[in-house]
Design a protein around this motif. Structure first.
Motif, short mmCIF file in Angstrom:
data_model
loop_
_atom_site.label_atom_id
_atom_site.label_comp_id
_atom_site.label_asym_id
_atom_site.label_seq_id
_atom_site.Cartn_x
_atom_site.Cartn_y
_atom_site.Cartn_z
N ALA A 30 56.70 34.30 35.89
CA ALA A 30 56.38 33.19 36.61
C ALA A 30 55.62 32.36 35.80
CB ALA A 30 55.44 33.86 37.63
N ALA A 31 54.77 32.72 34.76
CA ALA A 31 54.14 31.61 33.83
C ALA A 31 54.97 30.97 32.98
CB ALA A 31 52.96 32.40 33.15
N LYS A 32 55.95 31.87 32.77
CA LYS A 32 57.12 31.06 31.81
C LYS A 32 57.70 29.68 32.77
CE LYS A 32 61.16 32.35 29.10
NZ LYS A 32 61.89 33.75 28.67
N GLU A 33 57.90 30.04 33.82
CA GLU A 33 58.40 29.23 34.77
C GLU A 33 57.44 27.92 35.21
OE1 GLU A 33 60.19 31.52 38.10
OE2 GLU A 33 61.48 32.49 36.64
N GLY A 34 56.07 28.27 34.48
CA GLY A 34 55.20 27.23 35.46
C GLY A 34 54.40 27.52 36.62
N ASN A 35 54.86 28.47 37.13
CA ASN A 35 54.40 29.06 38.45
C ASN A 35 53.09 29.80 38.46
OD1 ASN A 35 54.05 29.85 41.11
ND2 ASN A 35 56.05 30.18 41.78
N PHE A 36 51.91 29.15 38.18
CA PHE A 36 50.62 29.94 37.73
C PHE A 36 50.07 30.72 38.88
CE2 PHE A 36 51.48 26.72 34.18
CZ PHE A 36 51.67 27.55 33.25
N LYS A 37 50.40 29.85 40.00
CA LYS A 37 49.73 30.61 41.18
C LYS A 37 50.42 31.95 41.55
CE LYS A 37 49.05 29.79 46.25
NZ LYS A 37 49.07 28.74 47.41
N GLN A 38 51.72 31.90 41.26
CA GLN A 38 52.40 33.39 41.45
C GLN A 38 52.16 34.11 40.39
OE1 GLN A 38 56.59 32.99 41.18
NE2 GLN A 38 56.86 35.05 42.43
N SER A 39 51.78 33.53 39.17
CA SER A 39 51.69 34.26 37.83
C SER A 39 50.13 35.24 38.12
CB SER A 39 51.62 33.47 36.87
OG SER A 39 51.14 34.31 35.56
N ILE A 40 49.20 34.34 38.66
CA ILE A 40 47.93 35.09 38.95
C ILE A 40 48.11 36.04 39.89
CG2 ILE A 40 45.51 34.47 39.65
CD1 ILE A 40 46.31 33.80 36.74
N GLN A 41 48.71 35.97 40.92
CA GLN A 41 49.02 36.78 42.05
C GLN A 41 49.63 38.14 41.53
OE1 GLN A 41 51.62 35.40 45.26
NE2 GLN A 41 51.14 37.00 46.71
N ARG A 42 50.60 38.08 40.80
CA ARG A 42 51.10 39.02 40.22
C ARG A 42 50.41 39.98 39.45
NH1 ARG A 42 53.86 38.45 44.08
NH2 ARG A 42 55.87 37.99 44.01
N LEU A 43 49.40 39.15 38.58
CA LEU A 43 48.51 39.75 37.61
C LEU A 43 47.57 40.54 38.66
CD1 LEU A 43 47.77 40.24 34.79
CD2 LEU A 43 46.37 38.02 34.77
N GLU A 44 47.25 39.99 39.47
CA GLU A 44 46.08 40.76 40.54
C GLU A 44 46.81 41.77 41.21
OE1 GLU A 44 44.96 37.84 43.30
OE2 GLU A 44 43.56 36.85 42.11
N GLU A 45 48.12 41.99 41.66
CA GLU A 45 48.77 43.00 42.18
C GLU A 45 48.74 44.08 40.80
OE1 GLU A 45 51.68 41.41 45.28
OE2 GLU A 45 52.10 40.74 43.24
N ALA A 46 48.92 43.74 39.53
CA ALA A 46 48.88 44.50 38.47
C ALA A 46 47.77 45.29 38.42
CB ALA A 46 49.46 43.73 37.11
N ASN A 47 46.62 44.80 38.31
CA ASN A 47 45.20 45.14 38.37
C ASN A 47 45.02 46.09 39.45
OD1 ASN A 47 44.61 43.83 35.99
ND2 ASN A 47 43.86 41.95 36.85
N GLU A 48 45.45 45.68 40.64
CA GLU A 48 45.25 46.66 41.78
C GLU A 48 45.95 48.24 41.45
OE1 GLU A 48 46.64 44.86 45.15
OE2 GLU A 48 45.12 43.11 45.08
N GLU A 49 47.00 48.01 40.82
CA GLU A 49 47.94 49.10 40.60
C GLU A 49 47.24 50.07 39.28
OE1 GLU A 49 50.58 50.82 41.81
OE2 GLU A 49 50.48 49.34 43.65
N LEU A 50 46.60 49.14 38.51
CA LEU A 50 46.14 49.76 37.46
C LEU A 50 44.81 50.42 37.91
CD1 LEU A 50 46.41 50.04 34.15
CD2 LEU A 50 44.97 48.17 33.99
N VAL A 51 43.91 49.88 38.70
CA VAL A 51 42.76 50.77 39.23
C VAL A 51 43.24 51.96 40.02
CG1 VAL A 51 41.18 50.56 41.35
CG2 VAL A 51 41.50 48.45 39.69
N LYS A 52 44.55 52.09 40.69
CA LYS A 52 45.06 53.13 41.33
C LYS A 52 45.30 54.30 40.33
CE LYS A 52 46.87 50.94 45.33
NZ LYS A 52 48.12 50.37 46.07
N ALA A 53 45.94 53.91 39.08
CA ALA A 53 46.19 54.82 38.10
C ALA A 53 44.89 55.11 37.54
CB ALA A 53 46.96 54.03 37.01
N HIS A 54 44.07 54.44 37.35
CA HIS A 54 42.70 54.90 36.95
C HIS A 54 42.03 55.94 37.81
CE1 HIS A 54 41.59 52.94 32.99
NE2 HIS A 54 42.06 51.77 33.50
N HIS A 55 42.15 55.82 39.19
CA HIS A 55 41.68 56.66 39.93
C HIS A 55 42.38 58.21 39.81
CE1 HIS A 55 39.97 53.64 43.00
NE2 HIS A 55 39.20 53.60 41.88
N ALA A 56 43.67 58.06 39.53
CA ALA A 56 44.38 59.23 39.47
C ALA A 56 43.81 59.85 38.23
CB ALA A 56 45.88 58.91 39.16
#
Length: 107
Positions: A30-56
């Motif tokens: 998304a960042a490569k395409e210049g869509n930084f709003k979507q890029s940040i949204q995907r990064l937030e989703e990635a971080n949410e998944e990372l938190v779940k992995a850390h909990h495991a």
């Protein structure tokens, strides 16, 4: 033989780490395409998944710290590898997004 409870935790660690990495790749695209709003949204989703992995992971560490012994299997090592790769990859993703912002956004 690994207990089913631990197997579920290990598989969750693999799944959430993999999801984090996938969302990270989507953030870069998304960042490569210049869509930084979507890029940040995907990064937030990635971080949410990372938190779940850390909990495991924390669940397994807590079990061991409380004296509960279980066999360390290749699958457990594989799961830990997934987590560490996802963490490293997301660090790189954040840097790439910053680079794309500088390239695509005029001063």
């Amino acid at each position: 033989m690994e207990e089913p409870k631990n197997l579920e935790v290990v598989m969750g660690l693999i799944m959430h780490s993999g999801n984090a990495k996938s969302f990270g790749m989507e953030a870069v695209q998304a960042a490569k395409e210049g869509n930084f709003k979507q890029s940040i949204q995907r990064l937030e989703e990635a971080n949410e998944e990372l938190v779940k992995a850390h909990h495991a992971q924390t669940g397994l560490l807590t079990q061991e710290a409380s004296g509960e012994k279980f066999e360390v299997t290749l699958l457990m090592v594989h799961a830990q590898d997934h987590l560490m790769n996802a963490i490293t990859f997301l660090d790189l993703v954040k840097e790439l997004i910053d680079v794309y912002k500088k390239v695509n956004v005029p001063d």
